[in-house]
Scaffold this motif. Structure first.
Motif, PDB file in Angstrom:
ATOM      1  N   THR A 121      -1.506  -5.586  15.952  1.00 35.41           N
ATOM      2  CA  THR A 121      -1.283  -4.405  15.125  1.00 35.41           C
ATOM      3  C   THR A 121      -2.644  -3.972  14.607  1.00 35.41           C
ATOM      4  OG1 THR A 121       0.914  -5.115  14.439  1.00 35.41           O
ATOM      5  CG2 THR A 121      -0.168  -3.466  13.069  1.00 35.41           C
ATOM      6  N   THR A 122      -3.029  -2.743  14.902  1.00 35.17           N
ATOM      7  CA  THR A 122      -4.360  -2.277  14.548  1.00 35.17           C
ATOM      8  C   THR A 122      -4.297  -0.823  14.116  1.00 35.17           C
ATOM      9  OG1 THR A 122      -6.639  -2.094  15.334  1.00 35.17           O
ATOM     10  CG2 THR A 122      -4.902  -1.586  16.908  1.00 35.17           C
ATOM     11  N   PHE A 123      -5.417  -0.311  13.646  1.00 31.55           N
ATOM     12  CA  PHE A 123      -5.498   1.096  13.217  1.00 31.55           C
ATOM     13  C   PHE A 123      -6.622   1.785  13.988  1.00 31.55           C
ATOM     14  CE2 PHE A 123      -3.368  -1.037   9.781  1.00 31.55           C
ATOM     15  CZ  PHE A 123      -2.416  -0.118   9.360  1.00 31.55           C
ATOM     16  N   ALA A 124      -6.347   3.005  14.428  1.00 30.19           N
ATOM     17  CA  ALA A 124      -7.339   3.774  15.174  1.00 30.19           C
ATOM     18  C   ALA A 124      -7.562   5.116  14.477  1.00 30.19           C
ATOM     19  CB  ALA A 124      -6.869   4.014  16.608  1.00 30.19           C
ATOM     20  N   VAL A 125      -8.821   5.524  14.391  1.00 33.07           N
ATOM     21  CA  VAL A 125      -9.168   6.837  13.840  1.00 33.07           C
ATOM     22  C   VAL A 125      -9.333   7.795  15.009  1.00 33.07           C
ATOM     23  CG1 VAL A 125     -10.824   8.164  12.482  1.00 33.07           C
ATOM     24  CG2 VAL A 125     -10.315   5.786  11.864  1.00 33.07           C
ATOM     25  N   LEU A 126      -8.459   8.780  15.081  1.00 28.69           N
ATOM     26  CA  LEU A 126      -8.403   9.668  16.241  1.00 28.69           C
ATOM     27  C   LEU A 126      -9.603  10.606  16.307  1.00 28.69           C
ATOM     28  CD1 LEU A 126      -4.625  10.677  16.294  1.00 28.69           C
ATOM     29  CD2 LEU A 126      -5.754   8.763  17.443  1.00 28.69           C
ATOM     30  N   GLU A 127     -10.005  10.912  17.527  1.00 25.61           N
ATOM     31  CA  GLU A 127     -11.000  11.949  17.783  1.00 25.61           C
ATOM     32  C   GLU A 127     -10.277  13.209  18.252  1.00 25.61           C
ATOM     33  OE1 GLU A 127     -13.647  10.373  20.680  1.00 25.61           O
ATOM     34  OE2 GLU A 127     -14.475   8.828  19.349  1.00 25.61           O
ATOM     35  N   GLU A 128     -11.034  14.281  18.513  1.00 29.73           N
ATOM     36  CA  GLU A 128     -10.419  15.500  19.059  1.00 29.73           C
ATOM     37  C   GLU A 128     -10.284  15.367  20.567  1.00 29.73           C
ATOM     38  OE1 GLU A 128     -11.167  20.302  19.610  1.00 29.73           O
ATOM     39  OE2 GLU A 128     -12.277  19.229  18.053  1.00 29.73           O
ATOM     40  N   ARG A 129      -9.134  15.713  21.070  1.00 29.47           N
ATOM     41  CA  ARG A 129      -8.885  15.652  22.508  1.00 29.47           C
ATOM     42  C   ARG A 129      -9.854  16.572  23.236  1.00 29.47           C
ATOM     43  NH1 ARG A 129      -4.925  13.935  25.956  1.00 29.47           N
ATOM     44  NH2 ARG A 129      -4.554  15.169  27.807  1.00 29.47           N
ATOM     45  N   PRO A 130     -10.555  16.060  24.256  1.00 25.05           N
ATOM     46  CA  PRO A 130     -11.515  16.888  24.983  1.00 25.05           C
ATOM     47  C   PRO A 130     -10.845  18.072  25.656  1.00 25.05           C
ATOM     48  CG  PRO A 130     -11.787  14.563  25.527  1.00 25.05           C
ATOM     49  CD  PRO A 130     -10.495  14.684  24.769  1.00 25.05           C
ATOM     50  N   PRO A 131     -11.540  19.192  25.817  1.00 27.65           N
ATOM     51  CA  PRO A 131     -10.976  20.356  26.523  1.00 27.65           C
ATOM     52  C   PRO A 131     -10.563  19.974  27.938  1.00 27.65           C
ATOM     53  CG  PRO A 131     -13.036  20.929  25.438  1.00 27.65           C
ATOM     54  CD  PRO A 131     -12.914  19.429  25.386  1.00 27.65           C
TER      55      PRO A 131
END
Length: 362
Positions: free
Chosen positions: A348-358
């Motif tokens: 169980t972990t946490f991820a900080v999302l980035e912006e999806r590439p075009p």
């Protein structure tokens, strides 16, 4: 002299009375035009007619004609052809924004929009979103019609819907059916799929047109029909798909504000895992497996081969579901991810999302 004066007095009285009467009549017509032009009655109108719904919405459904330069397979340089294509679009508001399918305008050298009243305009492409199969155009014409937007989350299987569009080049064609299903995905039509399924006939040229409810409100944008993979077999009848208007709302707003759609990105490629395969790992029900891990997922400690069971607190069963959850979360947000390892352990972990590439075509 007195007699002449009396005569002019009478004339002035009559003229003043006429003027006052015309003024009163003008006000009556202004306030109650129905008294002069009462609504047309249809004494023998069918009880189940949808004419009012069509009349309210069809003026906002436009024909789209495009031209593209094509290179047929096996033809060398210089062997290009110009081809004409059909589509439809829906005027969303009086500012001139018009929504259609991405594939209708994809690669077009020239685009022409023809309104139901016959006016023609060359649109500006505001933005496209290939991942939902949507494109937003803008036309500059006065007194534009628009359509009332409904709420696709209120649709139920069995609701009557009507498809309006430039079917086979026959503009303003209306077909009727029902909602056969909602939330359809895994059709390989778009990356993010949440289609309304309907048996209202959708043909070539209908793409980008309106799917309306019985009140004349837009509930979807007609997009695709199923095709038969069997040779010499006709495509299945009565199975078409439309993008729900709630999704259209969100995509349109982002294209207007940013020129693109901003989505969350975990940095993974995932594939579906069947219930049988998942059971071998001690997981009840289907799940999704990570094929590649980069970016936020790698930073969070996830590995290729991990089987995702929960994303942002939701049990995930299918690839499309997991992708939709991540994409609907804004970049920079922190989400919880739970997975089962190939050796049977869990994480169980946490991820900080980035912006999806075009994506290609965006």
């Amino acid at each position: 002299m007195k007699r002449r004066s009396d005569r002019w007095t009478v004339v002035r009285f009559v003229a003043q009375s006429a003027t006052v009467g015309l003024a009163i009549a003008f006000l009556v017509v202004l306030v109650r035009p129905d008294l002069v032009n009462p609504p047309r009655e249809r004494p023998n109108a069918p009880v189940n007619s949808y004419a009012d719904a069509v009349a309210a919405s069809s003026p906002a459904v436009a024909n789209i004609y495009t031209e593209r330069t094509l290179t047929p397979p096996g033809v060398g340089a210089g062997g290009t052809l110009r081809g004409g294509f059909l589509g439809s679009g829906v005027v969303i508001d009086r500012e001139g924004y018009l929504v259609t399918n991405w594939h209708v305008v994809q690669g077009a050298d020239q685009i022409r929009v023809q309104l139901a009243d016959g006016r023609v305009a060359a649109p500006e492409i505001v933005g496209t979103d290939p991942e939902t199969e949507l494109a937003l155009l803008k036309i500059d014409l006065p007194d534009l019609p628009s359509i009332e937007l409904g709420w696709s989350d209120e649709l139920e299987v069995g609701d009557v819907v009507l498809a309006i569009g430039n079917s086979l080049g026959l503009s303003q064609t209306v077909t009727m059916g029902i909602v056969s299903a909602t939330g359809r995905g895994q059709l390989n039509v778009a990356v993010f799929e949440d289609f309304i399924q309907t048996d209202a006939a959708i043909n070539i040229g209908n793409s980008g047109g309106a799917l309306i409810n019985s009140r004349g409100e837009l509930v979807g944008v007609n997009t695709a029909v199923t095709s038969s993979s069997a040779r010499n077999q006709a495509p299945p009848a009565g199975i078409g798909f439309a993008i729900p208007v709630n999704l259209v709302r969100g995509v349109m707003a982002q294209l207007i504000e940013h020129g693109r759609v901003i989505r969350g990105y975990l940095g993974t490629e995932v594939v579906d895992v069947s219930s049988r395969e998942a059971a071998a790992r001690g997981i009840y029900g289907p799940a999704v497996q990570l094929r590649t891990v980069t970016g936020p997922a790698e930073s969070a400690g996830l590995r290729a081969g991990d089987i995702l069971t929960h994303v942002a607190g939701q049990r995930v069963f299918y690839r499309q579901q997991a992708m939709n959850i991540v994409a609907s979360t804004q970049p920079g947000e922190r989400i919880e991810v739970r997975a089962t390892r190939l050796d049977g352990g869990t994480i169980t972990t946490f991820a900080v999302l980035e912006e999806r590439p075009p994506q290609e075509g965006s």
